[in-house]
Design a protein around this motif. Structure first.
Motif, PDB file in Angstrom:
ATOM      1  N   LYS A   1     -39.159   7.888  12.630  1.00 60.93           N
ATOM      2  CA  LYS A   1     -38.765   9.000  11.802  1.00 60.93           C
ATOM      3  C   LYS A   1     -39.306   9.485  11.010  1.00 60.93           C
ATOM      4  O   LYS A   1     -39.909   9.429  10.019  1.00 60.93           O
ATOM      5  N   VAL A   2     -38.807  11.393  10.697  1.00 64.48           N
ATOM      6  CA  VAL A   2     -39.309  12.455   9.796  1.00 64.48           C
ATOM      7  C   VAL A   2     -38.724  12.427   9.257  1.00 64.48           C
ATOM      8  O   VAL A   2     -37.810  13.431   9.502  1.00 64.48           O
ATOM      9  N   GLY A   3     -38.327  11.982   7.497  1.00 63.46           N
ATOM     10  CA  GLY A   3     -37.583  12.464   6.786  1.00 63.46           C
ATOM     11  C   GLY A   3     -38.096  14.015   6.121  1.00 63.46           C
ATOM     12  O   GLY A   3     -38.511  14.330   5.242  1.00 63.46           O
ATOM     13  N   ILE A   4     -37.008  14.955   7.192  1.00 68.65           N
ATOM     14  CA  ILE A   4     -37.532  16.771   7.010  1.00 68.65           C
ATOM     15  C   ILE A   4     -36.211  16.927   6.679  1.00 68.65           C
ATOM     16  O   ILE A   4     -35.609  16.415   7.279  1.00 68.65           O
ATOM     17  N   SER A   5     -36.382  18.339   5.944  1.00 69.30           N
ATOM     18  CA  SER A   5     -35.123  19.124   5.444  1.00 69.30           C
ATOM     19  C   SER A   5     -34.741  19.982   6.591  1.00 69.30           C
ATOM     20  O   SER A   5     -35.888  20.860   6.898  1.00 69.30           O
ATOM     21  N   MET A   6     -33.831  20.043   7.642  1.00 63.65           N
ATOM     22  CA  MET A   6     -33.546  20.947   8.666  1.00 63.65           C
ATOM     23  C   MET A   6     -32.268  21.554   8.618  1.00 63.65           C
ATOM     24  O   MET A   6     -31.553  20.989   7.728  1.00 63.65           O
ATOM     25  N   PRO A   7     -32.030  23.116   8.986  1.00 63.23           N
ATOM     26  CA  PRO A   7     -30.996  23.527   8.806  1.00 63.23           C
ATOM     27  C   PRO A   7     -29.741  22.912   9.226  1.00 63.23           C
ATOM     28  O   PRO A   7     -28.681  23.027  10.814  1.00 63.23           O
ATOM     29  N   GLN A   8     -29.169  22.108   8.563  1.00 61.84           N
ATOM     30  CA  GLN A   8     -27.884  20.989   9.170  1.00 61.84           C
ATOM     31  C   GLN A   8     -26.586  21.600   9.907  1.00 61.84           C
ATOM     32  O   GLN A   8     -25.868  21.360  10.024  1.00 61.84           O
ATOM     33  N   GLY A   9     -26.651  23.853   9.351  1.00 59.67           N
ATOM     34  CA  GLY A   9     -25.068  23.608   9.222  1.00 59.67           C
ATOM     35  C   GLY A   9     -25.493  24.222  10.956  1.00 59.67           C
ATOM     36  O   GLY A   9     -24.779  25.278  11.540  1.00 59.67           O
ATOM     37  N   ASP A  10     -26.582  24.452  11.739  1.00 57.01           N
ATOM     38  CA  ASP A  10     -27.391  24.947  12.914  1.00 57.01           C
ATOM     39  C   ASP A  10     -27.268  23.485  14.062  1.00 57.01           C
ATOM     40  O   ASP A  10     -27.981  23.113  13.480  1.00 57.01           O
TER      41      ASP A  10
END
Length: 426
Positions: A286-295
Motif C-alpha cells: 500500500k502506498v501512502g500518496i495523496s490522490m484527488p479524493q474528490g474524483d
C-alpha cells in the motif's frame, strides 16, 4: 503429556501414526551416546529442543552471533539473546558455546541483500541466513571440531526431515517436508538448505504443535517459556529503527524518482508524486500518496503494481485486488533442487496432472497449484524455470524466493525473475 520427560514426549509424537507421512519412515532421533549439537537462538522452540536432549552425555548447545547493532542505545539483541541461552543452559545443566559468524553473515547474507534492494527487487535474508550460516558456516565449524558425519544438528524449526520407505519416492532417500503443525510451518525458510545436511539434521518441532511446545516449556520452567516469538529480522526488529525502510536508509543511497499511473487502455502516463528509492517499496504494498479524493476515479487506497528499474519509476494501481496485481506465470532463476535435479524434474513431470505440484512465494501462504512447468535455457546459457499456475496469484515480486512442493515435500526453490498474466493454456 506433562508426566513424560521431554525426549520421551518427542519419541511418543515421532512414533504416533497420526503424525506420520505416507511413504516415509517415522522421524529418526539421535541415540543416547551420539554427538548432539542444539542450535540455540534464545527462543522457546530451540530451548525446548535443548531440553529434549539435555540428558544425553554428548549433547551441547551452540549460539551463533551473526550481527552487532552498534547504533542503538539499547542493549544489543545478541547480548540479550546470549544471556537467555546461558540461562537455559544453566537451567538444563547443558554446556553451551558461543560462536561468531558476523563476517560471514555480512559477506554472504547482508551485502547480497543490499545489492538486491538497490536493484529494485525484494530479497529474503532469512532464507539466505539458513543456507549460508546455520546450515553452511555452522556445519563447517562442527565438521572441523567433531568430524564430518559424526554429529546430529538439532534446531527449533517447524519442519520435518524424513527418510522414504517407498521406491516411488526414492527408497531410503532423505527429504525435507512441511511441519505437522501447519500454522507454524517453516519449511519455506529452509528451502535452500543443502541436501547433504538432511541425514544428520533433527527438527523435533516438526512433529509438535506450538501449544504443546509452550506447555513443555512451562512444565520445565524454562527461562524462555513465555518469551514472545521473534518477529522479522533480528537486526531490524531489535534496532532503534524498528522498520526495514528506516534501517536500510543507513546503507542504501536515495535515488528519487516518479510515482506514476498508467491508463489501462491508452497506456497514458501520469505523474502523482516522488519516491525516495525503489528499495523502499515492494509489489503489492500500500502506498501512502495523496490522490484527488474528490474524483471517484481516484478515491480509495493505492498499491504498488510495478517497479521500473530502468526508469526508476513506481507504478501504482487503485485497490488491493486490482487485476494488475495478479499473475499466473512465474519465471525463476538460480533454481536449487533439494536432491538430484533429474529426480526433482521427474517428480514434477509425474505429478503435474494430479494437481500435487504447487508453489509458495511467501511463508504460510495458501499453496498455489502449478498446471505447467518447464526448464528453459537462455541464449546466455542460463537456466530458467517457467511455471503456469492454475489461478492467478497476488503480488509475486521479483527477488522473492519461490519454493516448489510435491504435496508435503520440498523439491527446491529459486528466486522470482519475473511474473506475468497469460491465458491458462499457454
Amino acid at each position: 503429556m506433562a508426566c513424560l520427560k521431554p525426549f520421551e514426549q518427542l519419541a511418543k509424537f515421532a512414533a504416533s501414526q497420526c503424525r506420520q507421512v505416507p511413504g516415509y519412515q517415522p522421524m529418526k532421533l539421535p541415540s543416547k551416546f551420539d554427538n548432539i549439537v542444539i542450535a540455540m537462538s534464545s527462543g522457546v522452540d530451540s530451548s525446548v529442543a535443548a531440553a529434549m536432549f539435555s540428558g544425553f552425555p554428548n549433547a551441547c548447545g551452540i549460539y551463533m552471533q551473526n550481527w552487532t547493532e552498534t547504533r542503538s542505545e539499547r542493549e544489543p539483541c545478541h547480548e540479550r539473546d546470549w544471556k537467555d541461552v546461558q540461562k537455559v543452559g544453566a537451567h538444563l545443566n547443558l554446556p553451551v558455546e558461543k560462536v561468531n559468524f558476523e563476517q560471514d553473515y555480512w559477506l554472504d547474507v547482508f551485502e547480497p541483500m543490499l545489492r538486491d534492494y538497490e536493484q529494485g527487487v525484494t530479497p529474503n535474508p532469512d532464507i539466505g541466513c539458513n543456507r549460508f550460516i546455520k546450515f553452511g558456516k555452522l556445519r563447517a565449524h562442527l565438521d572441523a571440531s567433531l568430524g564430518t558425519g559424526n554429529y546430529w544438528l538439532v534446531t527449533g524449526h517447524y519442519s520435518r526431515v524424513l527418510q522414504t520407505e517407498s521406491k516411488a519416492l526414492g527408497l531410503n532417500s532423505w527429504h525435507l517436508l512441511r511441519a505437522f503443525y501447519a500454522p507454524k510451518d517453516q519449511s519455506y525458510y529452509l528451502s535452500q538448505v543443502p541436501s547433504a545436511a538432511l541425514p544428520a539434521l533433527c527438527l523435533p518441532m516438526g512433529v509438535l504443535t506450538k501449544p504443546e511446545v509452550r506447555e513443555m516449556a512451562h512444565d520445565l520452567r524454562l527461562p524462555t517459556a513465555h518469551k514472545p516469538d521473534s518477529q522479522g529480522i533480528c537486526f531490524v526488529a531489535n534496532s532503534q529503527h524498528g522498520k526495514i525502510s528506516r534501517f536500510l536508509e543507513q546503507y542504501i543511497p536515495s535515488h528519487a524518482g516518479e510515482i506514476i499511473t498508467l491508463d489501462p487502455i491508452t497506456g497514458e502516463r501520469t505523474e502523482w508524486g516522488r519516491h525516495t528509492g525503489l528499495w523502499n517499496y515492494t509489489i503489492g504494498q500500500k502506498v501512502g500518496i495523496s490522490m484527488p479524493q474528490g474524483d471517484p476515479r481516484y478515491q480509495g487506497a493505492w498499491f504498488v503494481a510495478d517497479k521500473r528499474v530502468d526508469t526508476n519509476e513506481i507504478v501504482i494501481c487503485k485497490g488491493r485486488d486490482n487485476p494488475s496485481l495478479y499473475k499466473n506465470r512465474v519465471v525463476l532463476k538460480d533454481f536449487s533442487p533439494l536432491g538430484n535435479l533429474n529426480d526433482v524434474q521427474e517428480a514434477v513431470k509425474n505429478n503435474l496432472a494430479g494437481g500435487a505440484i504447487h508453489i509458495q512465494y511467501r511463508s504460510l501462504q495458501e499453496p498455489a497449484k502449478v498446471s505447467r512447468c518447464c526448464w528453459e535455457t537462455t541464449e546466455a546459457g542460463e537456466s530458467r524455470l517457467v511455471m503456469t499456475l492454475e489461478q492467478k496469484q497476488r503480488a509475486m515480486a521479483p527477488g522473492q524466493y519461490c519454493t516448489i512442493y510435491h504435496k508435503e515435500r520440498i523439491l527446491g526453490s529459486g528466486t522470482i525473475l519475473a511474473s506475468d498474466a497469460v491465458e491458462a493454456n499457454k
